[in-house]
Design a protein around this motif. Structure first.
Motif, PDB file in Angstrom:
ATOM      1  N   VAL A   1       1.234  -4.030  -4.563  1.00 50.59           N
ATOM      2  CA  VAL A   1       0.439  -4.310  -3.312  1.00 50.59           C
ATOM      3  C   VAL A   1       0.648  -3.158  -2.681  1.00 50.59           C
ATOM      4  O   VAL A   1       1.498  -2.413  -2.535  1.00 50.59           O
ATOM      5  CB  VAL A   1       0.554  -5.650  -2.529  1.00 50.59           C
ATOM      6  CG1 VAL A   1       0.201  -6.805  -3.677  1.00 50.59           C
ATOM      7  CG2 VAL A   1       1.957  -5.633  -2.224  1.00 50.59           C
TER       8      VAL A   1
ATOM      9  N   VAL B   1       0.628  -1.945   1.514  1.00 47.21           N
ATOM     10  CA  VAL B   1       0.628  -2.094   2.908  1.00 47.21           C
ATOM     11  C   VAL B   1       0.611  -0.750   3.574  1.00 47.21           C
ATOM     12  O   VAL B   1       1.418  -0.065   3.536  1.00 47.21           O
ATOM     13  CB  VAL B   1       1.823  -2.957   3.221  1.00 47.21           C
ATOM     14  CG1 VAL B   1       1.923  -3.044   4.740  1.00 47.21           C
ATOM     15  CG2 VAL B   1       1.911  -4.318   2.604  1.00 47.21           C
TER      16      VAL B   1
ATOM     17  N   LYS C   1       2.105 -11.136   0.401  1.00 45.13           N
ATOM     18  CA  LYS C   1       0.606 -10.520  -0.134  1.00 45.13           C
ATOM     19  C   LYS C   1       0.736 -10.301  -1.584  1.00 45.13           C
ATOM     20  O   LYS C   1      -0.443 -10.566  -2.277  1.00 45.13           O
ATOM     21  CB  LYS C   1       0.754  -8.992   0.444  1.00 45.13           C
ATOM     22  CG  LYS C   1      -0.527  -8.388   0.132  1.00 45.13           C
ATOM     23  CD  LYS C   1      -0.729  -7.021   1.113  1.00 45.13           C
ATOM     24  CE  LYS C   1      -1.937  -6.463   0.737  1.00 45.13           C
ATOM     25  NZ  LYS C   1      -2.574  -5.341   1.770  1.00 45.13           N
TER      26      LYS C   1
ATOM     27  N   GLU D   1      -0.701 -13.747  -2.742  1.00 40.89           N
ATOM     28  CA  GLU D   1      -2.123 -13.833  -2.639  1.00 40.89           C
ATOM     29  C   GLU D   1      -2.892 -12.872  -3.920  1.00 40.89           C
ATOM     30  O   GLU D   1      -3.816 -13.483  -4.351  1.00 40.89           O
ATOM     31  CB  GLU D   1      -2.293 -12.877  -1.316  1.00 40.89           C
ATOM     32  CG  GLU D   1      -2.144 -13.932  -0.024  1.00 40.89           C
ATOM     33  CD  GLU D   1      -2.050 -13.388   1.417  1.00 40.89           C
ATOM     34  OE1 GLU D   1      -2.464 -12.140   1.147  1.00 40.89           O
ATOM     35  OE2 GLU D   1      -1.677 -14.001   2.286  1.00 40.89           O
ATOM     36  N   ASN D   2      -2.356 -11.582  -4.046  1.00 46.09           N
ATOM     37  CA  ASN D   2      -3.154 -10.592  -5.030  1.00 46.09           C
ATOM     38  C   ASN D   2      -2.676 -11.244  -6.492  1.00 46.09           C
ATOM     39  O   ASN D   2      -3.367 -11.044  -7.422  1.00 46.09           O
ATOM     40  CB  ASN D   2      -2.736  -9.446  -4.779  1.00 46.09           C
ATOM     41  CG  ASN D   2      -3.076  -8.962  -3.395  1.00 46.09           C
ATOM     42  OD1 ASN D   2      -3.660  -9.636  -2.867  1.00 46.09           O
ATOM     43  ND2 ASN D   2      -2.949  -7.493  -3.260  1.00 46.09           N
TER      44      ASN D   2
END
Length: 176
Positions: A50, A52, A118, A121-122
């Motif tokens: 991910v 950020v 995150k 979520e991904n």
């Protein structure tokens, strides 16, 4: 120079916009990793990630060679590359290669919790399971510099913010 050659030349000198780099990252679920061990032996692998801001995060197990290499703070390179099935020309796949500084994120810190959320979520519920395993650590990959290629003669330097800086080479491919 005829009109067609002028168009070709303009196309080669046209600088892609930074969103093209970000679109490639957004289309990708995992990064290809290149690491080296203490003896300088290279290792290639991959990991789901991910992003950020400009930092990439990967949750990796010490059962994989690349994890020790990354945890020891050795140099690494990551690559995002267009899917083979989507490319029009296999020799000119769109790709972004980044030199990155690796650092381990402290378990249960604020950034750990943000990134794990995150990742879930991904990449799904599997993250709940592996994040609890003690052999898994969270690695931050901070871009240092890199290159973005989106076709023949279309290669660009990229900075630590993943912004396009300049064309990598004004010398075009030379015929035999």
């Amino acid at each position: 120079m005829n009109h067609t050659n002028a168009q070709d030349e303009a196309g080669r000198k046209a600088k892609p916009v930074a969103p093209k780099v970000k679109e490639l990252i957004d289309r990708t679920k995992s990064v290809i990793l290149a690491t080296v061990d203490a003896e300088g032996i290279p290792n290639s692998s991959y990991a789901p990630f991910v992003q950020v801001n400009t930092t990439l995060y990967i949750l990796v197990s010490f059962m994989a060679k690349h994890t020790k290499n990354l945890a020891d703070g050795r140099k690494t390179s990551v690559m995002f590359i267009e899917d083979e099935s989507a490319t029009k020309q296999i020799y000119a796949r769109e790709r972004l290669t980044i030199e990155a500084a690796a650092s381990q994120v402290e378990r249960d810190s604020e950034i750990w919790n943000t990134v794990i959320t995150k990742l879930k979520e991904n990449h799904g519920k599997v993250v709940d399971v592996i994040a609890e395993m003690q052999d898994f650590i969270l690695i931050a990959l901070q871009p240092v510099k890199g290159s973005y290629v989106n076709g023949f003669g279309s290669a660009y330097f990229v900075d630590q913010n993943l912004d396009i800086l300049e064309h990598r080479n004004d010398v075009n491919h030379q015929p035999k």
